[in-house]
Design a protein around this motif. Structure first.
Motif, PDB file in Angstrom:
ATOM      1  N   GLU A  55       0.853  -1.182   0.000  1.00 42.97           N
ATOM      2  CA  GLU A  55       0.000   0.000   0.000  1.00 42.97           C
ATOM      3  C   GLU A  55       0.888   1.230   0.000  1.00 42.97           C
ATOM      4  O   GLU A  55       1.694   1.443   0.904  1.00 42.97           O
ATOM      5  CB  GLU A  55      -0.893  -0.011   1.245  1.00 42.97           C
ATOM      6  CG  GLU A  55      -1.873   1.151   1.293  1.00 42.97           C
ATOM      7  CD  GLU A  55      -2.706   1.116   2.555  1.00 42.97           C
ATOM      8  OE1 GLU A  55      -3.719   0.403   2.557  1.00 42.97           O
ATOM      9  OE2 GLU A  55      -2.315   1.768   3.534  1.00 42.97           O
ATOM     10  N   GLY A  56       0.749   2.031  -1.027  1.00 44.80           N
ATOM     11  CA  GLY A  56       1.588   3.206  -1.151  1.00 44.80           C
ATOM     12  C   GLY A  56       1.327   3.917  -2.457  1.00 44.80           C
ATOM     13  O   GLY A  56       0.352   3.632  -3.158  1.00 44.80           O
ATOM     14  N   THR A  57       2.223   4.829  -2.770  1.00 43.67           N
ATOM     15  CA  THR A  57       2.075   5.609  -3.998  1.00 43.67           C
ATOM     16  C   THR A  57       3.116   5.169  -5.006  1.00 43.67           C
ATOM     17  O   THR A  57       4.318   5.235  -4.737  1.00 43.67           O
ATOM     18  CB  THR A  57       2.240   7.112  -3.712  1.00 43.67           C
ATOM     19  OG1 THR A  57       1.271   7.512  -2.744  1.00 43.67           O
ATOM     20  CG2 THR A  57       2.056   7.919  -4.984  1.00 43.67           C
ATOM     21  N   ALA A  58       2.640   4.699  -6.144  1.00 43.23           N
ATOM     22  CA  ALA A  58       3.555   4.244  -7.183  1.00 43.23           C
ATOM     23  C   ALA A  58       4.117   5.436  -7.938  1.00 43.23           C
ATOM     24  O   ALA A  58       3.437   6.437  -8.163  1.00 43.23           O
ATOM     25  CB  ALA A  58       2.821   3.316  -8.144  1.00 43.23           C
ATOM     26  N   ALA A  76      -1.052   2.505 -19.091  1.00 47.57           N
ATOM     27  CA  ALA A  76      -2.045   1.465 -18.826  1.00 47.57           C
ATOM     28  C   ALA A  76      -2.272   0.632 -20.078  1.00 47.57           C
ATOM     29  O   ALA A  76      -2.137   1.107 -21.213  1.00 47.57           O
ATOM     30  CB  ALA A  76      -3.359   2.097 -18.373  1.00 47.57           C
ATOM     31  N   VAL A  77      -2.602  -0.615 -19.852  1.00 49.70           N
ATOM     32  CA  VAL A  77      -2.961  -1.511 -20.953  1.00 49.70           C
ATOM     33  C   VAL A  77      -4.291  -1.060 -21.562  1.00 49.70           C
ATOM     34  O   VAL A  77      -5.169  -0.570 -20.861  1.00 49.70           O
ATOM     35  CB  VAL A  77      -3.069  -2.960 -20.427  1.00 49.70           C
ATOM     36  CG1 VAL A  77      -3.810  -3.853 -21.412  1.00 49.70           C
ATOM     37  CG2 VAL A  77      -1.690  -3.523 -20.160  1.00 49.70           C
ATOM     38  N   ASN A 112       1.435  -0.641 -13.255  1.00 45.63           N
ATOM     39  CA  ASN A 112       0.413   0.404 -13.263  1.00 45.63           C
ATOM     40  C   ASN A 112      -0.875  -0.174 -12.692  1.00 45.63           C
ATOM     41  O   ASN A 112      -1.753  -0.620 -13.427  1.00 45.63           O
ATOM     42  CB  ASN A 112       0.189   0.925 -14.678  1.00 45.63           C
ATOM     43  CG  ASN A 112      -0.718   2.138 -14.699  1.00 45.63           C
ATOM     44  OD1 ASN A 112      -1.431   2.421 -13.742  1.00 45.63           O
ATOM     45  ND2 ASN A 112      -0.685   2.866 -15.806  1.00 45.63           N
ATOM     46  N   MET A 113      -0.988  -0.158 -11.361  1.00 41.98           N
ATOM     47  CA  MET A 113      -2.183  -0.650 -10.687  1.00 41.98           C
ATOM     48  C   MET A 113      -3.193   0.472 -10.480  1.00 41.98           C
ATOM     49  O   MET A 113      -4.260   0.250  -9.922  1.00 41.98           O
ATOM     50  CB  MET A 113      -1.797  -1.244  -9.326  1.00 41.98           C
ATOM     51  CG  MET A 113      -0.601  -2.181  -9.356  1.00 41.98           C
ATOM     52  SD  MET A 113      -0.997  -3.796  -9.978  1.00 41.98           S
ATOM     53  CE  MET A 113      -1.357  -4.647  -8.450  1.00 41.98           C
ATOM     54  N   ARG A 114      -2.839   1.658 -10.926  1.00 40.79           N
ATOM     55  CA  ARG A 114      -3.658   2.840 -10.668  1.00 40.79           C
ATOM     56  C   ARG A 114      -4.726   3.030 -11.726  1.00 40.79           C
ATOM     57  O   ARG A 114      -5.866   3.369 -11.419  1.00 40.79           O
ATOM     58  CB  ARG A 114      -2.746   4.065 -10.610  1.00 40.79           C
ATOM     59  CG  ARG A 114      -3.446   5.374 -10.306  1.00 40.79           C
ATOM     60  CD  ARG A 114      -2.432   6.509 -10.349  1.00 40.79           C
ATOM     61  NE  ARG A 114      -1.334   6.277  -9.411  1.00 40.79           N
ATOM     62  CZ  ARG A 114      -0.115   6.791  -9.542  1.00 40.79           C
ATOM     63  NH1 ARG A 114       0.182   7.545 -10.596  1.00 40.79           N
ATOM     64  NH2 ARG A 114       0.812   6.551  -8.643  1.00 40.79           N
ATOM     65  N   HIS A 115      -4.364   2.799 -12.988  1.00 42.46           N
ATOM     66  CA  HIS A 115      -5.283   3.074 -14.089  1.00 42.46           C
ATOM     67  C   HIS A 115      -5.894   1.778 -14.602  1.00 42.46           C
ATOM     68  O   HIS A 115      -5.418   1.178 -15.566  1.00 42.46           O
ATOM     69  CB  HIS A 115      -4.557   3.814 -15.220  1.00 42.46           C
ATOM     70  CG  HIS A 115      -3.919   5.099 -14.767  1.00 42.46           C
ATOM     71  ND1 HIS A 115      -2.562   5.329 -14.858  1.00 42.46           N
ATOM     72  CD2 HIS A 115      -4.451   6.201 -14.187  1.00 42.46           C
ATOM     73  CE1 HIS A 115      -2.289   6.530 -14.380  1.00 42.46           C
ATOM     74  NE2 HIS A 115      -3.426   7.078 -13.959  1.00 42.46           N
ATOM     75  N   LEU A 116      -6.933   1.343 -13.929  1.00 39.44           N
ATOM     76  CA  LEU A 116      -7.605   0.100 -14.315  1.00 39.44           C
ATOM     77  C   LEU A 116      -9.007   0.429 -14.814  1.00 39.44           C
ATOM     78  O   LEU A 116     -10.028   0.011 -14.254  1.00 39.44           O
ATOM     79  CB  LEU A 116      -7.654  -0.873 -13.136  1.00 39.44           C
ATOM     80  CG  LEU A 116      -6.310  -1.509 -12.773  1.00 39.44           C
ATOM     81  CD1 LEU A 116      -6.425  -2.326 -11.498  1.00 39.44           C
ATOM     82  CD2 LEU A 116      -5.801  -2.390 -13.901  1.00 39.44           C
ATOM     83  N   ALA A 117      -9.045   1.215 -15.863  1.00 43.70           N
ATOM     84  CA  ALA A 117     -10.314   1.544 -16.498  1.00 43.70           C
ATOM     85  C   ALA A 117     -10.734   0.395 -17.401  1.00 43.70           C
ATOM     86  O   ALA A 117     -10.115  -0.677 -17.421  1.00 43.70           O
ATOM     87  CB  ALA A 117     -10.170   2.842 -17.287  1.00 43.70           C
TER      88      ALA A 117
END
Length: 736
Positions: free
Chosen positions: A136-139, A145-146, A311-316
């Motif tokens: 848990e943190g900031t990447a 993103a894929v 990139n676990m942040r942009h999972l659109a």
């Protein structure tokens, strides 16, 4: 009120993990502390960080095969704190689970470091080892993103596709060398991997922490490098020989001398995989194929990861599914890749279809395994009559797309590439290609099981007559595989054509004397997939793999088994002659049906008799004469030059005219010895029962009659038969 407060506290505890985003990072070991020490500085992780997952990925300098002593050495890495060894993480078993050790390091009040002692790791490369942590943190510096994620499920297979970050080829079709170079170059610049996640709930930047990580997929996964075949090499040679006379003369002596590692393989084009029949994936698309263990609905996401930072942040929607996929369990169905055109001058009429079968346990030791097949489909497939099915097993050259083998006009001939682990029609140790040791697992029947699955599909796809299934193969790989696979299903396979096979690997010597030469045998190749013979490793059933593969002992132990009809070819100077003689003697002793031909250089097996049916009786003949019986190449199974010999090669019969009732059996043919009726479907005398017999030769004065007694197994043997119609009747049955 108290109940509400308690419920709220529980809910907050359950959801507390979603307060921050999920980040990933890779750590390399600090300067070497010792030959067996790995130390990682985790100070950038943050005090008391919430760690979701930590993987210690141990690099090796090369694969370890079962014929190496290192194969028995168990990888053992323990935290310096002295805790238990780190467990291997499935389903790939290519890394160790270091989660608890990293969590403990984050809780420590002193500087955040974690240290591991490598007690054993054969061929380990410390400099290439790394630690991947999800926390848990900031990447920072996350990759793009894929995009373009899709998931299609069909018959037990979920095909996950996405647009890759890099596409070095576009619409160009690369050669095998170009594809390998591109993968190497991409990894040299930055290691890009695509992490495939699966979850019962929709996957987003927070729920991804609970999702199952199925795999890490390398770039250019949409190509099929295993589909490049030595058949293509020979095809290119033949085309070139037409235009280049000098080249034609240079290869005239051995035009088909080729191997899977031949340099010419690198110049062949690599096609993109098709997940729908005959439709290759578009350029730039990655692929992972999942086998769900049970039916249900699942969400998928694909995360790009560069040098350990994901990139676990942009999972659109482009990287994660908005709707679940309905899945079912099962082996899946092969997918048609293309029709192969390998014709130069001549090819059998019909189609050569190239299929891919995706496998996972229990059909392979690892998930997402691509196995290539060919299916020759004759013009007769367009008709209404059921077809025969031939299963061909290639030799060490790997020719499976266009088997150098007779193609019957009413037979579908299928063949698979026995790769990456040539396994002699059975299977291989579950540790191959992983960090597991051979001492930790067993030899499993992966190859035979996946062939079973393909055959089951082919029987439906091509309207196969179940009584006309046969196995074919030549050489210590192909011949051995054909025979051993047929014995897996002795009641389903009608006939086998096998040459230079090993019926008893347990007695195979490392080398033989052939004249003045010493020839190495195939024993190292068997040990590569089954472990050294002296280790006596076990199958999943707990039996010795070497004893389990002893077909000579099996024949003697199962005298009542209704075996397929065998057509055998061999050479008295071949590396397997000393194993073949006891096998043929065992067949004669228990009166099983076969023909054999051999000479000093090696006789290929006779193709047939292809009229044999699994649902019709077969004559097993013990010949009246075997001129070679007293010669030491037969009597003592000596490997030496000889004039050779044959057994029952004059045998023939007419299955269409066979009569098989509970009271009467008729079979017409040329026999040449004592005849034992095998595989009768209805005529089944009891042990000790008297049976009247007649041999109708067509000439009354030459006809013979007599009485025989069924042995303790209910088998009836009539001695000294030549040519004619053999008629057996039970006591009290009406004569005709």
């Amino acid at each position: 009120m108290r109940a509400c407060a308690t419920a709220l506290a529980v809910l907050l505890a359950m959801c507390s993990w979603v307060e921050g985003e999920v980040a990933t990072r890779r750590w390399r070991p600090l300067a070497v502390q010792g030959a067996k020490t790995l130390r990682f500085d985790l100070s950038g992780l943050g005090a008391a960080a919430r760690v979701y997952r930590a993987d210690l990925v141990l690099a090796r300098s090369g694969a370890i095969l079962g014929n190496e002593d290192d194969a028995m050495v168990k990888v053992e890495v323990v935290p310096a704190s002295g805790a238990k060894p780190l467990p291997l993480r499935g389903p790939w078993f290519d890394r160790l689970d270091a989660t608890e050790a990293v969590r403990a390091a984050c809780r420590a009040p002193r500087a955040q470091t974690v240290e591991f002692i490598v007690k054993a790791c054969p061929k380990g490369v410390q400099e290439a080892t790394y630690l991947d942590v999800a926390f848990e943190g900031t990447a920072e510096n996350v990759p793009p993103a894929v995009k373009g994620l899709k998931a299609l499920h069909r018959g037990g297979l979920t095909f996950v596709t996405w647009a890759e970050l890099d596409d070095p080829f576009g619409v160009k079709t690369p050669t095998l060398d170009e594809l390998r170079a591109a993968v190497k170059q991409l990894d040299a610049a930055k290691q890009v991997r695509y992490r495939i996640y699966r979850h019962a709930e929709r996957i987003d930047a927070r729920s991804v922490a609970e999702a199952e990580l199925l795999a890490e997929v390398a770039p250019l996964s949409g190509y099929n490098p295993r589909g490049v075949s030595t058949d293509h090499v020979i095809h290119q040679r033949q085309l070139r020989a037409i235009e280049d006379g000098l080249y034609a003369r240079s290869i005239a002596a051995e035009p088909f001398k080729v191997a899977p590692d031949s340099p010419e393989m690198g110049a062949l084009p690599v096609r993109r995989l098709a997940i729908e029949d005959g439709k290759p994936l578009p350029p730039g698309v990655g692929l992972y194929v999942h086998h769900p263990a049970k039916p249900g609905r699942a969400f998928y996401a694909v995360v790009a990861c560069v040098d350990g930072v994901a990139n676990m942040r942009h999972l659109a929607d482009g990287a994660a599914l908005a709707e679940p996929v309905a899945e079912e369990a099962g082996p899946g169905q092969p997918v048609l890749q293309n029709a192969e055109d390998l014709k130069v001058f001549y090819d059998y009429p019909g189609q050569r279809l190239h299929y891919v079968q995706w496998c996972a346990p229990p059909l392979a030791n690892l998930p997402n395994q691509v196995h290539n097949w060919s299916a020759y489909v004759p013009p007769a497939a367009a008709g209404n009559d059921p077809l025969a099915l031939g299963i061909y097993f290639h030799d060490w050259r790997g020719l499976y797309l266009r088997p150098r083998w007779p193609h019957a006009r009413d037979q579908v001939l299928i063949a698979t590439a026995d790769s990456p682990w040539p396994s002699f029609g059975y299977g291989y140790h579950e540790a191959l290609g992983t960090l597991k040791a051979f001492s930790e697992g067993v030899v499993r029947d992966y190859t035979a099981a996946r062939i079973d699955a393909f055959v089951a599909w082919a029987r439906k796809r091509f309207a196969i007559d179940p009584a006309r299934i046969s196995c074919h193969g030549l050489g210590t790989l192909g011949g051995t595989a054909a025979l051993h696979y047929a014995f897996r299903h002795p009641d389903a396979v009608a006939w086998v054509v096998a040459g230079y096979f090993d019926a008893s690997p347990a007695t195979c010597p490392p080398a033989i004397k052939s004249g003045e030469r010493e020839l190495k045998t195939h024993l190292p190749q068997m040990e590569a997939v089954w472990g050294k013979r002296e280790w006596d490793l076990k199958t999943a059933a707990g039996a010795s793999i070497w004893k389990d593969r002893d077909l000579t002992a099996w024949v003697r132990a199962h005298p009542t088994a209704a075996l397929p009809f065998l057509s055998i070819g061999a050479g008295t100077l071949s590396p397997v002659w000393s194993q073949q003689v006891p096998f043929m003697k065992a067949l004669l002793e228990v009166r099983q049906p076969f023909i054999a031909e051999f000479d000093w250089g090696g006789s290929p097996p006779r193709y047939g008799p292809d009229y044999v049916r699994r649902d019709k009786p077969m004559p097993a003949v013990h010949p009246d004469r075997m001129e070679f019986a007293t010669r030491n190449y037969w009597a003592e199974a000596k490997v030496l030059y000889s004039p050779g010999g044959s057994i029952n090669t004059g045998l023939s019969w007419e299955p269409k005219s066979v009569v098989d009732t509970s009271e009467r059996l008729e079979i017409e043919g040329r026999f040449g010895g004592a005849v034992t009726i095998r595989n009768a479907q209805r005529f089944k005398p009891k042990p000790g029962e008297k049976i009247a017999w007649t041999l109708d030769t067509g000439r009354r004065e030459a006809n013979r009659t007599g009485e025989a007694v069924a042995d303790e197994h209910g088998l009836v043997t009539i001695p000294g038969l030549g040519q004619g119609k053999l008629i057996l009747t039970r006591a009290g049955a009406p004569s005709q």
